[in-house]
Design an enzyme around this catalytic site. Structure first.
Site, PDB file in Angstrom:
ATOM      1  N   GLU A  35      72.540 -26.441 -72.978  1.00 40.46           N
ATOM      2  CA  GLU A  35      71.221 -26.558 -72.773  1.00 40.46           C
ATOM      3  C   GLU A  35      70.520 -25.536 -73.257  1.00 40.46           C
ATOM      4  O   GLU A  35      70.365 -24.228 -73.448  1.00 40.46           O
ATOM      5  CB  GLU A  35      71.394 -26.901 -71.297  1.00 40.46           C
ATOM      6  CG  GLU A  35      71.185 -25.866 -69.949  1.00 40.46           C
ATOM      7  CD  GLU A  35      71.563 -26.437 -69.010  1.00 40.46           C
ATOM      8  OE1 GLU A  35      71.221 -24.535 -68.038  1.00 40.46           O
ATOM      9  OE2 GLU A  35      71.848 -26.949 -68.245  1.00 40.46           O
ATOM     10  N   TYR A  73      62.482 -27.811 -70.647  1.00 43.11           N
ATOM     11  CA  TYR A  73      64.061 -27.319 -70.558  1.00 43.11           C
ATOM     12  C   TYR A  73      64.901 -28.913 -71.715  1.00 43.11           C
ATOM     13  O   TYR A  73      64.372 -30.153 -71.681  1.00 43.11           O
ATOM     14  CB  TYR A  73      63.948 -28.428 -68.798  1.00 43.11           C
ATOM     15  CG  TYR A  73      65.989 -28.761 -69.260  1.00 43.11           C
ATOM     16  CD1 TYR A  73      66.911 -27.617 -68.944  1.00 43.11           C
ATOM     17  CD2 TYR A  73      66.247 -29.552 -68.894  1.00 43.11           C
ATOM     18  CE1 TYR A  73      68.152 -28.268 -68.870  1.00 43.11           C
ATOM     19  CE2 TYR A  73      67.754 -29.947 -69.195  1.00 43.11           C
ATOM     20  CZ  TYR A  73      68.660 -29.268 -68.927  1.00 43.11           C
ATOM     21  OH  TYR A  73      69.766 -29.204 -68.846  1.00 43.11           O
TER      22      TYR A  73
END
Length: 384
Positions: A189, A101
């Site tokens: 993201e 991530y």
């Protein structure tokens, strides 16, 4: 403004971030044709503005044309958390060994942007942040100077990313920050950022939310903005006059209605504090009459995810008796109240409002804390 995954990936690819081969499809035949051109296996992914698409059946991995047709037939036209799926992204499947991530957002507590990296990619990062905060490495950035190369390397190192891909991950994180900064982002993201056996790093998903008030500076992104018509709740909100910042759909199950943005935000915070999850932000505004209150309740009841509603009104311009009339009018339209409704009234004509309220249909609490706790408890009982 939130970009669709395919739109965000287009922006990412232009900036040099590796993304899988993909093609947008609006019909089942187009999806199958795209899958044949890309080559199996492929992922067929619903393009709607919600999270948790995979768990809701909006993402399917297929290995041949028959499976591709079946998946496309299931996904195109489905109702996914209140959104009608009109398009799918047919995308090359990535054979990965690890999921990471990376992201950038604004830390409002610190008043600075923060870069985040974790080895716990591919799962809900909010859950990771709550249950295992140490699994997410963070680095705050001075917006006057931007992200220094050493900061990108440091946060990647702090996250424990393998050295074979650490440099590439740091480079991607730097690119994300530059896009976030230059294009007036609010959140950006990649989850997951996939690592292959050959140590290639590929953005298998993409999230890019842009400050809607800054779109005049971002004409290319502004062209990607969609009307709310693809979401029944947002369309109904516009019909009722709850536009822009008055109504925001969230992903929880406690409906929230109040008069004034600060009051509603405080109620959202209390719902979270007492262990609940807000389903929406709905500000009916000052001086709201009975009809507007009734419309607000109808809107929140229309959200299938709502398991309870808390009504928080502090009377100033808005009179408590008008609010009470609106609540009664709205509830009278239902043969059966769909979910528990908890009301807190204070301020102008609050006592008169309490007398007017039909307590056979609503639960009345004298304090906001008690009202929120009751709403959270009621939602938990419905889920159970």
């Amino acid at each position: 403004m939130r970009l669709h995954e395919y739109q965000a990936k287009g922006v990412f690819a232009e900036a040099g971030i590796p993304t899988p081969a993909s093609e947008l499809a609006r019909t089942v035949d187009e999806a199958v044709e795209a899958a044949e051109e890309i080559g199996y296996p492929v992922a067929i992914k619903a393009q709607v503005h919600v999270g948790g698409r995979g768990k809701a059946g909006g993402i399917k991995l297929v290995d041949d044309a028959e499976e591709a047709r079946e998946a496309a037939e299931d996904i195109i036209g489905m109702d996914l958390k209140g959104y009608d799926v009109e398009t799918v992204l047919v995308e090359e499947a990535v054979d990965f060994t690890n999921e990471l991530y990376v992201g950038v957002t604004m830390d409002r507590g610190e008043g600075r942007p923060v870069a985040m990296v974790s080895k716990r990619g591919g799962v809900n990062i909010e859950e990771v942040a709550e249950e295992e905060p140490e699994a997410i490495a963070r680095e705050h950035i001075d917006p006057a100077f931007g992200m220094h190369p050493f900061q990108a390397r440091k946060v990647v190192y702090d996250a424990g990313i393998d050295g074979a891909v650490a440099g590439e991950v740091a480079s991607i994180l730097t690119t994300l920050y530059e896009m976030w900064d230059e294009r007036d982002g609010s959140d950006i993201e990649i989850n997951p950022l996939m690592v292959t056996e050959d140590d290639d790093v590929i953005a298998a998903d993409a999230v890019f939310n842009v400050d809607g008030d800054a779109l005049f500076r971002q004409p290319e992104l502004a062209e990607m903005e969609e009307k709310a018509a693809d979401n029944e709740l947002e369309a109904k909100a516009q019909e009722y006059g709850f536009e822009g910042s008055n109504y925001v759909q969230l992903d929880g199950n406690v409906g929230i209605i109040g008069n004034g943005a600060g009051l509603v935000m405080g109620t959202l915070d209390l719902v979270d504090y007492y262990g609940g999850s807000p389903a929406n932000f709905l500000d009916i505004g000052g001086g709201a009459k009975a009809e507007r209150v009734a419309n607000a309740l109808d809107l929140v009841f229309s959200d299938e995810d709502v398991d309870s509603v808390v009504f928080n009104i502090f009377g100033g311009i808005t009179r408590g008796d008008e609010v009470a009339n609106g609540i009664n009018e709205a509830l009278d339209e239902f043969d059966e109240i769909p979910v528990p409704v908890i009301v807190r009234l204070a301020g102008t004509n609050a006592e008169e409002g309490m007398e007017i309220l039909n307590t056979d249909l609503v639960q009345v609490e004298s304090t906001l804390e008690d009202a929120v706790q009751a709403a959270v408890d009621a939602a938990e009982e419905v889920k159970a």
